[in-house]
Design an enzyme around this catalytic site. Structure first.
Site, short mmCIF file in Angstrom:
data_model
loop_
_atom_site.label_atom_id
_atom_site.label_comp_id
_atom_site.label_asym_id
_atom_site.label_seq_id
_atom_site.Cartn_x
_atom_site.Cartn_y
_atom_site.Cartn_z
N THR B 155 0.90 -1.45 -0.43
CA THR B 155 -0.10 -0.25 0.17
C THR B 155 0.86 1.17 0.14
O THR B 155 1.94 1.39 0.89
CB THR B 155 -0.99 -0.18 1.70
OG1 THR B 155 -1.32 -0.62 1.49
CG2 THR B 155 -1.85 1.52 1.46
N GLU B 449 -6.07 -5.91 4.34
CA GLU B 449 -6.41 -7.04 2.86
C GLU B 449 -7.31 -7.13 2.26
O GLU B 449 -7.92 -7.46 1.84
CB GLU B 449 -6.51 -8.71 4.02
CG GLU B 449 -4.95 -8.76 4.17
CD GLU B 449 -3.66 -8.57 5.10
OE1 GLU B 449 -3.31 -7.31 5.27
OE2 GLU B 449 -3.16 -9.59 5.64
#
Lengths: 648, 648
Positions: B155, B449
């Site tokens: 990310t 997730e």
């Protein structure tokens, strides 16, 4: 001590491209904001001005030790009090202001400050004012300035929802003309007492009043003014104060367990508006019966519920403002796969946020109605010439409203905070973006001043009693000039309430008034219907309060702005209970099927003006401390000069 | 340093008086617990044994400074690792164990420890194992013991849900045969990196692979093993690590922002299972296309979703166990007005908690199915002889299941924690009673997730693609010997999925495959249906997994215990979507009207055995650190000798 300081970003967020709305007209927006802010507009702005003047103090801080956190909440409230934003006397002079101040403090984003405020001014100060008499009012000026801090000890460890059974005693001693306060068991400790663990000098202690010369039985629960700390904050003899410790939120609040052992107070410290004990032990009361006496003594919980609802409303407006501004500036995947589209433009985001916006508008107007009804009641009570049945009828309505709006508003605040957190993703998980305090603040609201579910039991009970007494709780919408759609929703909501009320009434009638049977049916057979009836009442009143505003002829300019939100809110309410409505032939399956696409249409229509609707909440942009409400890219720039503040 | 220590109360709570249940038979209860614990029973108990042996370490602590909180989570995980409860090699040898360990750690009540676990073993270790090759596996033994700590940097600040567009680069330098890692913009900082702020030595960095001699364009996102700290924890040159600061929960986790500037790593540190760069810059890949390469590289997120779901399941079992035990020991108003009735006996409490219990049973069995399907897939992949279409079909199903169960489980965990908190009133608000960490832990699960809503978009998309490819996602219940009721529910749920799938498919067909139109319809017109289709799939599969167990002929003894829960769960699912079902003629209004009373009947029937159903969760009583799960009156006794621990 480690801490994380939040820096407000002053950069404004450019709204997503959108069709023009009447709200782009400055004048219309100002009218909307004025309407939404309801009353005491100047004082509301004064609170924000104080927060600006003391920007450092009001900047949210995290990862601070418990003691420091409490000091912060204390200093914030002290600063507001010194600014003269609220007085205990407001309950008589300007009741709406008490609640408006709660909302504005809620907007500042620290539920701890708001909680200390509500205990000091409503539970402590308000009880002193309303249940005490002249001799108790001397300290009110020091309560107003927060120089004398108070707390309110009703709840006991073993007696939360059944406080009338509490075990703390106040026994009259004729030899010294004093009351002796005792907590005889662990279960009778006073529990959760806000302001108790560090700051309070005074405590209104509720206790079973025992006058041994009359009876070993209690004369009922009564309030007593007890000093628990000297002015230098040493704890008084016989009082044991234990910190409740770390909580899931609201850690700015110093909650305590209080335990009293042979604490003696002068006879005059009985707050004697309802009952008097004369020298020697003669007892007089204006109210007969232990339970009834308790209900009257705990009256300040009613306004307390409006206080809680108001602060919940404030924090909800704040959470939505933060979430929408981030949604407008957060870019993610667009039509070509590049990250070039604001998530505010996604239908997913609009479907998550716009129903919350619509409900917040509805609840704002419902709140305004509740506040003004409460103020009316207080005015009527001051009026010696007011007819008793008029007071009784208004008191009945206010009781219903207070017990209806607090649960509705606090659950809404919880859902709003939680969904905003989720829709802001990881950014929502950072404490500095303020959704954490909003979630846990809402949780405090859900069980404070009466567990929401228990209050809804109360609403249902009062509604059934009211039917028997022939009280009508409201007129309906048909005669307000509302359009066909809202009138239909209003009729359905009213009909639903009546049908659910009748069904519950029929079940209760079968008990034949047998108390064991009443318990059995109410607590073990019809729990769902009890809750549903209260919800039906609350939602109907909330919808009607919203509709009243929309169809107020003075609001013509705002009607095109508000009507789609009202429409959306009405559809949401019907959809939520569609299963019951269709099973009871109030909607056809086809009509039920038309609800979601119609909601989607309204969400798309209003969603493109998300930013403008949020502006209606009038949350000052320069007091949005959450970085994601401003220029969060710059805030995260590793080269940003003030960067060091983020490290902990 | 201030702290609040929690003392476990070893006193057992006497269950509310109730009719006898098959579960009072010890043998039946043990069979139930064995079934619910699914697999790796010994290892699960080993984890609890370690927590007992290190009781002080595993005792929840609150109001600790951030650094201390992280040290606690670190030491807890280190202790478990030294106990050998899980290995990265389990992904090959015993995949179910990876997930079971997550559940058991979830039961221990610290989401921070569970989060560090999942990053170390799944995201970091698992990626190393599955995307690396032999040369990268040397450090796995040290990963298993937590001596070498890893993190996973996918990310970026600007690229959460659109990671394929990330901006971090790994540029091949043929002169030194190295990759150079760079974060060129603030938006390309690696964000939220668990284990990054304090503990990690290694980081799997995802970056756009650039080989200048081939193209200035990226060859796609690839994973690189980068040292970020020396063994003595000094940060490596060119790496800037910034602490993310205080969060709304999970503060035991040391999340970081990572920034790389000209960090050089050997060419061999590309994890080269998918793509290889040869000396000099020759590029080879087994997968064509940037986006497809990314999907394969991010494969570990799939098992990550099962890890998250497993820890959510554990924390849910813990929260319900605490709430039910308190409900059984908390007395409130009874038939005569005295406080003599356990709130567990109120229908209100049963209606709040029993649906959560039923859903938790259902999700436990769904979890078991998902785990075992995942294990099957891994086994099939090891099997050189396995036919490709069989692997593809199973991979498709596992993909659907992982993306379906993580959202379902984490939302359920959030609702469970929140409702348990509310139904335990003020006690639920004390941090020591653990609902706070459960609420915020669930929030972490909701967006970790993969944002739940984005995953459900994925489910819907895969379902539509699957229909085109002729994949069937499951057989249905009719042939399992299930009774008439569950078969009917199952048929309705299957039919609903097909109808919603068809409706969405029809809308998408109209786009004619035009990518702008696809975006328009998917993101701006059919967002509701997209989510509803995924939910329909997830709920159907969950219900069927539950029904499969109930009607398994080996489970005959448990059938009378489980069938009413299954029945309740089925009714809940139908009631939740009754509006759609009735609008689409799958239920009649009359049938819809029968759902609530039937649910009430089932809740009353199962509610009287609330305590026994909770025992089925098999949460060790001596590891219930929440005071309200034990003798909370004694815990609150001001005269209790260990009382001093409560003060902060």
């Amino acid at each position: 001590m480690h801490r994380l300081e939040i820096v407000a970003a002053h950069v404004s967020v450019s709204p997503a491209a959108s069709a023009s709305s009447p709200l782009s007209d400055r004048e219309v927006m100002e009218q909307l904001q004025h309407l939404m802010d309801a009353d005491n507009h100047d004082n509301r702005q004064r609170i924000f001005r104080i927060a600006r003047q003391h920007r450092d103090l009001f900047t949210p801080r995290f990862n601070v030790a418990l003691a420091a956190h409490r000091e912060l909440a204390y200093r914030r409230l002290k600063t507001l009090c010194e600014g003269g934003v609220v007085s205990v006397w407001d309950f008589i002079r300007n009741p709406a202001n008490v609640f408006t101040v709660h909302e504005a403090v809620g907007i500042l984003g620290d539920p701890g400050t708001a909680t200390k405020l509500t205990v000091q001014f409503n539970l402590f100060g308000g009880t002193l004012l309303q249940l005490g008499t002249d001799k108790h009012h001397g300290i009110i000026p020091d309560v107003d300035t927060f120089d004398q801090v108070g707390c309110f000890a009703l709840t006991e460890l073993g007696f939360g929802n059944n406080a009338v059974e509490m075990q703390t005693t106040a026994t009259y001693d004729p030899h010294t003309d004093e009351f002796i306060i005792n907590c005889p068991t662990p279960l009778s400790q006073k529990y959760w007492i806000t302001n108790g663990a560090q700051h309070a000098h005074w405590c209104v202690v509720f206790a079973q009043l025992i006058i041994p010369s009359l009876s070993s039985e209690s004369q009922g629960v009564h309030p007593f003014l007890v000093r628990i700390r000297h002015n230098d904050r040493r704890v008084c003899e016989g009082v044991t104060i234990e910190d409740m410790g770390f909580k899931i939120g609201n850690n700015g609040v110093d909650n305590a367990k209080l335990h009293f052992q042979d604490v003696r107070i002068p006879r005059e410290h009985l707050l004697d508006r309802v009952s008097t004990v004369h020298k020697g032990g003669k007892f007089e009361s204006t109210v007969q019966g232990r339970r009834q006496r308790f209900v009257i003594q705990a009256d300040q919980l009613l306004s307390g519920r409006l206080c809680i609802a108001s602060m919940m409303l404030g924090q909800t407006k704040l959470a939505l403002t933060i979430a929408v501004r981030y949604s407008q500036s957060r870019l993610c995947v667009g039509p070509t796969g590049k990250s070039d589209t604001a998530i505010a433009e996604y239908q997913l985001q609009q479907q998550a946020l716009m129903p919350l916006v619509a409900a917040t508008y509805a609840l704002t107007f419902f709140m305004t109605e509740c506040k003004h009804k409460y103020a009316q009641l207080n005015a009527l009570r001051q009026d010696k010439a007011a007819p008793k049945d008029q007071i009784d009828a208004l008191r009945y309505e206010v009781l219903l409203l207070c017990c209806a709006i607090k649960p509705m508003m606090s659950w809404h605040a919880e859902r709003t905070a939680s969904i905003c957190r989720e829709r802001c993703g990881g950014q929502g998980y950072l404490a500095c973006n303020l959704f954490g305090e909003a979630i846990t603040g809402a949780h405090a609201g859900i069980t404070a001043e009466g567990d929401n579910r228990v209050l809804w039991q109360k609403v249902a009970k009062e509604l059934l009693d009211g039917v028997q007494k022939g009280w009508k709780n409201r007129k309906g919408l048909a005669d307000t000039g509302a359009g066909e759609g809202p009138v239909r929703v209003s009729r359905l909501l009213a009909k639903r309430e009546v049908m659910k009320g009748r069904a519950l009434g029929a079940s209760m009638l079968k008990t034949g008034g047998n108390s064991g049977q009443i318990f059995e049916v109410w607590m073990r057979q019809e729990a769902r219907l009890v809750q549903e009836l209260a919800e039906a009442f609350a939602e109907k009143r909330c919808f009607e309060a919203f509709a009243d505003v929309v169809f107020d002829t003075k609001m013509r300019k705002l009607q095109p702005v508000l009507l789609p939100l009202l429409d959306l809110y009405g559809h949401m309410l019907l959809h939520k209970d569609a299963a019951w409505l269709v099973a009871n032939s109030l909607l056809t399956p086809q009509e039920v099927g038309e609800l979601p696409p119609e909601q989607d249409r309204l969400i798309t229509q209003t969603g493109q003006h998300m930013g403008e609707y949020i502006e209606g909440f009038n949350v000052p942009k320069d007091l949005l401390f959450a970085p994601i409400a401003g220029d969060w890219v710059n805030y995260n720039d590793p080269k940003r000069p003030m960067h060091g503040e983020l490290t902990v």
